[in-house]
Structure formats: structure tokens, C-alpha cells
Motif scaffolding. Structure first.
Motif, PDB file in Angstrom:
ATOM      1  N   SER A 248       0.849  -1.197   0.000  1.00 17.38           N
ATOM      2  CA  SER A 248       0.000   0.000   0.000  1.00 17.38           C
ATOM      3  C   SER A 248       0.874   1.233   0.000  1.00 17.38           C
ATOM      4  CB  SER A 248      -0.879   0.018   1.255  1.00 17.38           C
ATOM      5  OG  SER A 248      -1.748  -1.081   1.272  1.00 17.38           O
ATOM      6  N   ASN A 249       0.726   2.061  -1.006  1.00 11.91           N
ATOM      7  CA  ASN A 249       1.429   3.342  -1.036  1.00 11.91           C
ATOM      8  C   ASN A 249       0.367   4.453  -0.995  1.00 11.91           C
ATOM      9  OD1 ASN A 249       0.444   3.772  -3.669  1.00 11.91           O
ATOM     10  ND2 ASN A 249       2.180   2.652  -4.551  1.00 11.91           N
ATOM     11  N   PRO A 250       0.770   5.701  -1.089  1.00 16.03           N
ATOM     12  CA  PRO A 250      -0.259   6.742  -0.958  1.00 16.03           C
ATOM     13  C   PRO A 250      -1.337   6.698  -2.044  1.00 16.03           C
ATOM     14  CG  PRO A 250       1.926   7.669  -0.623  1.00 16.03           C
ATOM     15  CD  PRO A 250       2.129   6.263  -1.108  1.00 16.03           C
ATOM     16  N   TYR A 251      -1.093   5.987  -3.140  1.00 15.98           N
ATOM     17  CA  TYR A 251      -2.021   6.022  -4.270  1.00 15.98           C
ATOM     18  C   TYR A 251      -2.929   4.805  -4.365  1.00 15.98           C
ATOM     19  CZ  TYR A 251       1.759   9.230  -5.022  1.00 15.98           C
ATOM     20  OH  TYR A 251       2.703  10.185  -4.812  1.00 15.98           O
TER      21      TYR A 251
END
Lengths: 320, 320, 320, 320
Positions: A248-251
Motif C-alpha cells: 500500500s502506497n499513498p495512491y
């Protein structure tokens, strides 16, 4: 691959291998420590110590080898399809019937742990009466044009697995087939007389509808999904991912795509089908998938081709 | 529901409500503190302070009310379908064109956060050129036989949403439609002249194939999935579950089924569509979904019906 | 938000609102069409037509307002925490006990559909005896330094919800608490005397272990997961995604991240808690979460702080 | 298993096997067609044609065999742990250093495709600086009491893998360890002086916190999850399911549980670790996991045991 799988099965003895390529025979024999090598399958068929053969030569040789092996009273495991013409298939099946040997057709997907579990669940009534089946079958990349030309076309080369899956899952037979297809992936495939994208509806004898969609090119990997919807429930599968990590990344949250192609996807299925064949030979049992299955799936391919050509639903009875 | 949603939108003023049932009018007016009540919509249309109306009466009244509202220069939000006959639809669209008011058709699924995101991703090229679309649309339980009889049939009542979804997602128009359908859920539906289970293939003008499967009864809940497969990728959705818990016992891991029906599933979509309508009226913008969309989806339903009756693929041009 | 939620509940009548900000009172009163407005809560408490109040002022005013509302015999819903010192909490609880009114503390997570279902499953024995609980609670972004300074610190501001969740899910009480924590997200939080990243182990009286992990900054969104592992199974939840689409490209399959923060995540929980409060008042039932719950979770926060300061496990009995 | 895996690696030649059980030696030698058999490992170590050995005898024999194999200049792959006392470990490492052979310790999880991908993602900065790690490690069923008694206890037998995973994933070393643990699964394990359920917090030198939770009995199967949370993202894994089917009935959607235990779960990892070992020997490269890793994870087990006994966080420096 088949040689390696047989080698790993304790109950079986991999007695000999044969291929027209001496180089292939020699390298595999060395790697797997196989004592007996042949460069002509006819010689191997003369070997009285051999009980059963596995035919994985090119499609156009299957029928001939089946006939000779049947005459030599060897039990047969054969890669699909038996042949590309119904006459050859009938010929081969005839020789099998006469000799009384066991014939096992390599519809590998039936032996995949996920698909065989689904079949069992359906059989045991978990989803009630099947009403709809959605079969998604997409390859990661189109084969070479040479392959396309000699493959018998999308329906006999690729969809044939889905035809068999429909019969296997639903325990039902086709009544009518409609196809809408064209070459959207690569115009060269169209020029070669084949299609690469297809939407197919099969009305089964029970009234259940099977929907198949095919593509020769899914950029995200080998897409192999089956969904059976019934009066009491639904069963489906997800693709087998390359791994089980997700990030999970910010996007977004990223998952692994499906494994690339059939070698990885059906690894276990290829072992199970050979194990089942060996067990049928040793226990003197009728193979769960044989000549008749090969014949019907071929005829379904014919009906599909006819529907595409004539742009109308074609009854299965028209092609028998 | 629409009244409550409008009430929650700060930019709008819910001026009045009208219904032929006095009881319904009174109870809603009390609950939502609406001052102005009408028992005849014609009176409401005479109220000069009203700018726009939301028509959610029974289908057979839509066309007539649209015509009168258009004459009264009220902007219109109307529940789908506009009408069950193409003549009535043309009539209604004509009156809209003459009066110059804004007309917004309630194809709610376009405004669902998941589906509108998918549309944006496709539009921005994330999956390349669409080749295949698989639309699964299954209700949790069949409607009453009375409803079935007056609904216009499965294709006009239920599949019409999927026809619109195909056009919306692919930004493409239908070329040919094939249907295989029957009543597998309940023979009484068959006796009433309708079907409850359908497999549909639409060949779009671009060559993309759309596959729709419908059932009136999915015992596990409302099944609403769309999958668009293209040259560079694939986008699809999962159903919205009732909750996000999952339980692992010695036998399996259990997840929540999808929410039961459209009220829960499209809760946000119903709010967004009304917000969009209000915004179109206030900003003087053309509604993103209007009369033409209603007309085309109706004609697709006609083509589907014709294909079912004649058991052949029907060109869209045949029903125009 | 609370005003809007109460407004949507048919059984309740939102009689009046009060705030020290005239502007806030006026704008909300206009939006929600509330007739009675107050700029001093004491005046509102004098209104004999008011049966119950919802206290959502800043934390440092809770205890005082509770005492006055209790004296005025108004039933109370109060946002957590009751106060930051145990003396004030005791004072407030005392006044509640004397007046005999109902007191409901806003531990909203207990009323989330997913978490309340998990509680029911555990209570009904689906996972046997709980052995381990893993509570993950991470905010999307740290609050302002001003907020940090007046918040009472991570344990009283953020972890307090997790302390309550542990007691709620396990129906068990804390025996000993150990904390390892520091400021990894932002050194300024450390300078302000607080921590932003924490790992906490609570040994419960039953012997079950609860593990809490907190962070003030999860770049992918609000992370709210609870996992309860027991002798007969395990129950856990996934985060609520922004939408249900997923996209497969040649590199990966992309899912939507969790919703951004508590307003979206606990939307339904906020409505259910107020509904439950109203129902308790109307049915004369004891609120499922009240003063004692507020007090214990505060004391757990004290024990956590003490463990951090003294770098040792602290028995809950040390802080009572 | 190791013999079969080595057999499948083309680069390696499985020269001989040895075991104190003649029966085991004979049956494996026959199955895998191994010519050279020994019933005493010392004789095998005298065989000059052997370049490397794989030690998978019982734990209490590891150190002695390592010393002798090192003297005989054989490269060593050894199952974890090296020994249960630090003196023996030091002794063994000493003999390895003197002889200059390659030593590879079988921390198989490092070679699992999912975990090694996660490590790469973290290393390449995809999640920024790690702040928290949550390691869940639960066996499907407790071992026999006899095994428990000779295993060295939960921390040296089971958690040792998690200790190694923490160091591997975070590329960081332990600073302080706190344990809360007891026997909740089976009181007999407690009577035997061991625990079966544990919650562990490790404060790493970087400030990252690692949380480990262990249970000897997860009724739903082998639970092996790792989650690393950092300043820029989070990476975690899901368990490997038995199959990829899921079934929706009127009550719920059912997925397959995780595979039962380590043989299935780490099948690929066991092959990759041996491949890596062979490659290190052939390419003359330093093994990615060796004696020092074995020693540190053992010391972490000591610190965990000390924390449990003294009920306080224990600095890693206390046990060196």
C-alpha cells in the motif's frame, strides 16, 4: 515435463523415452537417468516390458501413434487434441475400442486442485442446479503466426479446453452454440484466417447457459477463471497470483498479477493427471477423461467455427 | 428516497411533493417537513416557484408527465425507462426538445463511485482499447408475477441497466445483439411470457464484445459486476459486502455476502445522480445522461427480445 | 454531524442546538431548520421540553457540562473522553449516579457494523476462547502540534479507542500493560512531549494477550483493523476501501486504498450510536457503553503512560 | 525432502546419503536411485568426492557434525538452530571460521517467493523507513509433549524464525525485547515448563518496533503473515490458501483456509534455499544467511526467555 513428473511418481517406472530429435532424447535421458532411449517410437512400441505410453508429440501425429500403440496393446495417455479432423479421431477411437486398452486424454485443467474441488462442490449440490457458467480464458501473449496457422484455429487450440471445462463442471452436454469473434489483438492473425478474441454462448441440454470469453493476449498474465452460478449458490475461482504480497502506497494497494502461463498455473494439474492415469492402469479402472471427451470437444469446436462463418447459433446436432 | 436525498443537498430546496396517494404525500411531508403538498401533479406543475421536477411515478405515466412538465418549462429528472414503446419515447423527447428544458434520465449506476471511477480509468487509457466486457447483473429474488407482467420483460426492466452500462463504459454503440434465455428460476415467469435467466452477446461497432449475464435470483445477494478487458489491461469491480469481517474456522474462511439489493448497493449513486442533476440545472449544463440514452437502451431491449424470439443475432439497425 | 444524524432519525426530535460560536449555531440551525437556538448551554439546560443532550464540545468542558446536565435531569450522550483526569471523571460519574439519568459514552467503533458483528460472533462462541487480539489503529496524518499538546497524548487521544475495543471484543479486563513507543513520524511531536508510534501489549485477566500498534501517519489512509484469535477460530476485518474497483496492468493489480479518515470510515457507526442512545432513552434501557467504560479506558491510558515512562510492564491495579 | 530437492537441481549431484536408521537410508536411496549409502556420517565425511553436506539430523547433533564436516573441508548447509547453547554455537562457528568453508543456515522463510519479494521492496525504499513490523506465526497444532520438552522451548523452536524474519526484513538489530506469554492452548505444555501463546515486542536499534504473536494451535491452518509499516507505505502478505475457489451460499462466501503446515507452505522456499546454497558453493560466494544469523536469533531467544522469567523488557546487550 511429463518425463520429469512420471519420474517423481514412486508407483511408476519411466522405462524409456523416444523422440525424433536425437539431441532431445539424449539430454532428457541423461538428466533423468533413463536407461532406454529410442529415436523411433515404433521400436519403443515393440518393447514388451513397456505397459503404457505417454504421447506428447505434435498434434498431427497423435492419431497415427494412438493406432499403433493400441495395436501394440499399450495403455495410452495422449495430449489433447486427438486430431484436428473427426475422421482421424474416429479412426483412433476405433483402434482403442478394438484393442481394449485404456485411453486417457490430457485435459489437464480437470486435475487442477481448484477446478477439481469446484467440480466436487457442484456435484455434491452445494450450488443447486447450475443456471449459468462464465468461463474466462485468456493467454498472456499470442503464439507465433506459424503456430496459429497449424493450430486448427482458436476454437480447436484454445477454446477446446473451455468446451471441456463446461462439460466437466456442469455434467451436461451442448445443445446449441453461438460465436461472435474477430481479430482485435493482431490483424495478422485475422489475415492468417483465425480470430484472437471471442465471445461464445452455449445453450446446454439442461437449459444452463455457458458463456466463454477468450483472448490471445492478456497483458497482466494468464487469466483462467470459471464461475458456476446455480439455484442455491455460486462457485468461482480467483487466478493464482505470482506471490501473496501486497503493498500500500499513498495512491493504491498493489497485488501480484496471475502467474504467467500454463506451465506455472497447471503445474500440479500436470502431475495429478499423470498420477491418475497411472492409477487407472494399475487399478484397472476406466480413465475419467477419454476418447469420447476428446471427440465431443472437437465437435464443439466445429460448431463454433460454423457459427462464426454463418453468423447464427448452430445446433450441436448439426455437426455430429 | 429521492425526497430525502434532495433534502440533504444544501444547494437545493425541496419545494413541494405530489402523489396520487394522499397518505403517502402527508407522511413524507411530515417526516421531511415539506410545506407544500399536492395530490395532483398538474397543480404542482402550475406552481411558478418550482424550477425542476423529479418523476418517480410508475413507468406507464412517465411519458405523459414528461410532456406536461416540459410544457410547463420545468427541468426534469426522470426514473428509467422513459416508456415501454418507442412511440411514446419519441413523443416525450420531442416535447423536451421543443421546450428546451434539461432532461436527466435516472441511470443510477453511472453515478456509483466504483463504476464512475472505472469509466474514468478506461477513458484515460489505463486499459488501452477495450476488447471484451463482462457484465454480471443478478437480482437477489424475482419480483412478483404482477410486476413481471407489467415490467416490459427482463430486457426492458433489468437488462436495460446493463445495456446502458455497456455504452457508458465503452463509449461505443451496439452493432448486433444475440440472446439465449429462458426461465430457469421459476416456470411461472415463463408462463407469464418472460424469461429469468439470460446470456447476451453484443457486438459493438468498434468490434468490442459485451457479454451480459442476468438472473432474477442470486441467493447470495445482489450481484453487480462489470469487467472491461482491453489491449493494455483490465478493470473490474467486486461486489460491495455487507461488512468487512471474515472468520476462519477449521473448515473455511467466511466472508460477508454482497448487500441485499439496490437500495443499499446504490445508496451513494442515488445521491450523486440527484446532485449532478441539480448542478446541471444550476450551472446550465447538459445532463450527462438524457433522452437519447433512454431511447437507445430501449431499442437494445427490443433487439434482444427479437433475437430471443427469432433465435438469431439481430442487428441494431433492424430495430431503429 | 451529530445534529444531521439526529435529524435523520424519525423517533427523535432535534429540539435545539447550542454553541459558544453564534455563527456556528446560526448556520447549522438554518441548514437543518432547527427553531430553537442557544449561545449558552446553560440556558438550553433550563428548557424543560428537552429530554436529552448530546455533548460534543471540546474535551476540557465535558466534565462540567455533564455535571450540570445531570443536575438538570437531562439524559446524556457524551463524546469520549469524559475528561483527562480521573478526579474529574469521578466527579462527573458521581453526578450521573446521583441524578439517575442515562449516560452514553461515544465509543463509536462499538457501533460500526463490522466490529459489532465481530463482537457478536465472538460472544456466540464462533472462535472459542480468545487467546490473542491484534489491534491496528493508524491515522492518515498527525494532528497539529497545538492539538497534540492539548490532546492528553497518544494514549488518551488515540489508543483510548483501542483500549475500549480490547475490552469490548474480549469481554475481559486488563491485568498488565507494557508499552514501547517513540516519535518516529515527526520529531516535533517528540519535542512536544508525546509519541507517535507505539507497540503495546496488554495481558488481560483471562490470560488473553492484546497487542495494539499505533501510528499517527499511515500514508495509505486510515488503518483500522482488529483480529481476534481463539481456541476454535479467528475473526478479523479488512479496511473499508474507497471503492471496489481493481485494475490489472502489465505490472500489478491495483486496489483502492482505505477511506481517508474517521468521518467516512465510521459514518454508519455515528448514526448507530445515536440511534442506540435514543432507543435507550425511549425504552428506559441501560446504555451499552457508559461512564465506567470511559473511566477504565482512561486508566488504561494512565497505565500505558506509566509503562512508557518507567520502561516496565505496569499492573492495572497500580493506577486505580 | 532435502534429498528430493537436491535431486531435482541439475547443477548438483546427490552423491550419497547417510542416517543412523539403515531402513531410512535404504528406502530413500532406492526411491531416489542414490548409489552411495552410509549409516555413519563420519564415513561419508571421509569420502573425498563429496564437496558439500546438508545436515538435517536432530538439533542436538548439529554442532558436533558441523565441527567434523568443517574439519573435513566440506561446505555445510545446516538446518536451524545450530545448537541450543551459545557455547556450542560458538564452538561450531569457530570451527567453520578456521576451516574457511561456506556455512549456510536453513532459515527457509528468507527464500519464500513472497517474503523475498517483500524484502526487496523494502530494501528498494518502497515503504520508506520501517516504523512497525507485525509478525504473525501460528502453527496448526502443538507438537508432542516429548518434542516440546527437547525443543528448547517456544522461543528457540518456533519464534526463532520470527526473530530472523524481523532482522531480515528490517535490516536492523534488536535493542530490547519484552515478552508476555503463557500456556493457553494446553496446560500440559505449561506443566512441561514451556508456553504456547506469546506476545513479543522488540525495540530495534533504529527505533522500529517489531511485534510478534505466536500460538501453537491455529485451528484454521498454518498462519504465516508479516506486515511492515513504514513512513511511505506498508507491505504485507496473505496466507497461501489450499486452493483458489470460493463459494457463495445464502449465508456467506467461503474461501479456502491456508495450507496446513510448513511442508506445503514453504515448498518453494526449501528448493530455493538449497539452490542458493549450491550456487554459493559453485560461484564461491558468501551465503546470504550463515552462522552469525544463527547466533543472533538464538540470543534473541535467550533474551525472550529472560524477559518472560523476570517480567521486564530485557536489553539484547544483557545476553551477549
Amino acid at each position: 515435463m511429463h518425463a520429469r513428473n512420471i519420474k517423481s511418481i514412486i508407483q511408476a517406472d519411466l522405462a524409456a523415452i523416444s523422440d525424433i530429435s536425437e539431441e532431445a532424447v539424449n539430454s532428457v535421458a541423461e538428466e533423468l537417468q533413463i536407461n532406454q532411449k529410442y529415436y523411433d517410437y515404433r521400436e519403443m512400441l515393440n518393447d514388451p516390458s513397456i505397459e503404457a505410453v505417454v504421447i506428447c508429440s505434435s498434434t498431427n501425429t497423435h492419431a497415427q501413434i494412438i493406432k499403433e500403440a493400441a495395436s501394440a496393446k499399450k495403455h495410452i495417455f495422449c495430449e489433447k487434441p486427438i486430431a484436428l479432423t473427426i475422421e482421424e479421431v474416429n479412426d483412433a477411437l476405433n483402434s482403442i475400442n478394438i484393442s481394449g486398452i485404456k485411453f486417457f486424454l490430457g485435459f489437464n485443467r480437470r486435475f487442477d486442485p481448484t477446478f477439481s474441488k469446484m467440480k466436487e462442490e457442484i456435484k455434491s449440490g452445494k450450488i443447486g442446479t447450475p443456471h449459468l457458467a462464465i468461463i474466462t480464458s485468456r493467454d498472456p501473449a499470442p503464439p507465433s503466426l506459424d503456430y496459429v496457422k497449424s493450430s486448427g484455429g482458436l476454437f480447436l487450440d484454445m477454446t477446446i479446453h473451455d468446451f471441456d471445462m463446461a462439460r466437466f463442471m456442469l455434467n451436461d452436454e451442448p445443445y446449441e452454440i453461438y460465436v461472435s469473434a474477430s481479430s482485435l489483438v493482431d490483424p495478422a492473425i485475422g489475415k492468417a484466417g483465425d480470430v484472437d478474441t471471442a465471445a461464445i454462448v452455449i445453450t446446454m441440454k439442461s437449459g444452463a447457459r455457458v458463456i466463454i470469453n477468450n483472448s490471445r493476449k492478456a497483458v497482466y498474465g494468464y487469466d483462467q477463471r470459471v464461475e458456476i452460478f446455480g439455484s442455491e449458490g455460486m462457485i468461482m475461482n480467483q487466478n493464482m497470483p505470482k506471490d501473496f504480497a501486497f503493498l500500500s502506497n499513498p495512491y493504491e494497494t498493489q497485488l501480484s498479477n496471475p502467474v504467467y502461463f500454463f506451465i506455472e498455473r497447471y503445474k500440479e494439474a500436470y502431475i495429478h493427471e499423470i498420477e491418475t492415469f497411472i492409477s487407472c492402469v494399475m487399478q484397472d479402472e476406466i480413465p475419467p477423461v477419454g476418447g469420447e471427451d476428446g471427440k465431443i470437444s472437437l465437435l464443439m469446436g466445429y460448431a463454433a467455427q460454423k457459427s462464426l462463418t454463418e453468423n447464427r447459433p448452430v445446433k450441436f446436432s448439426e455437426v455430429i
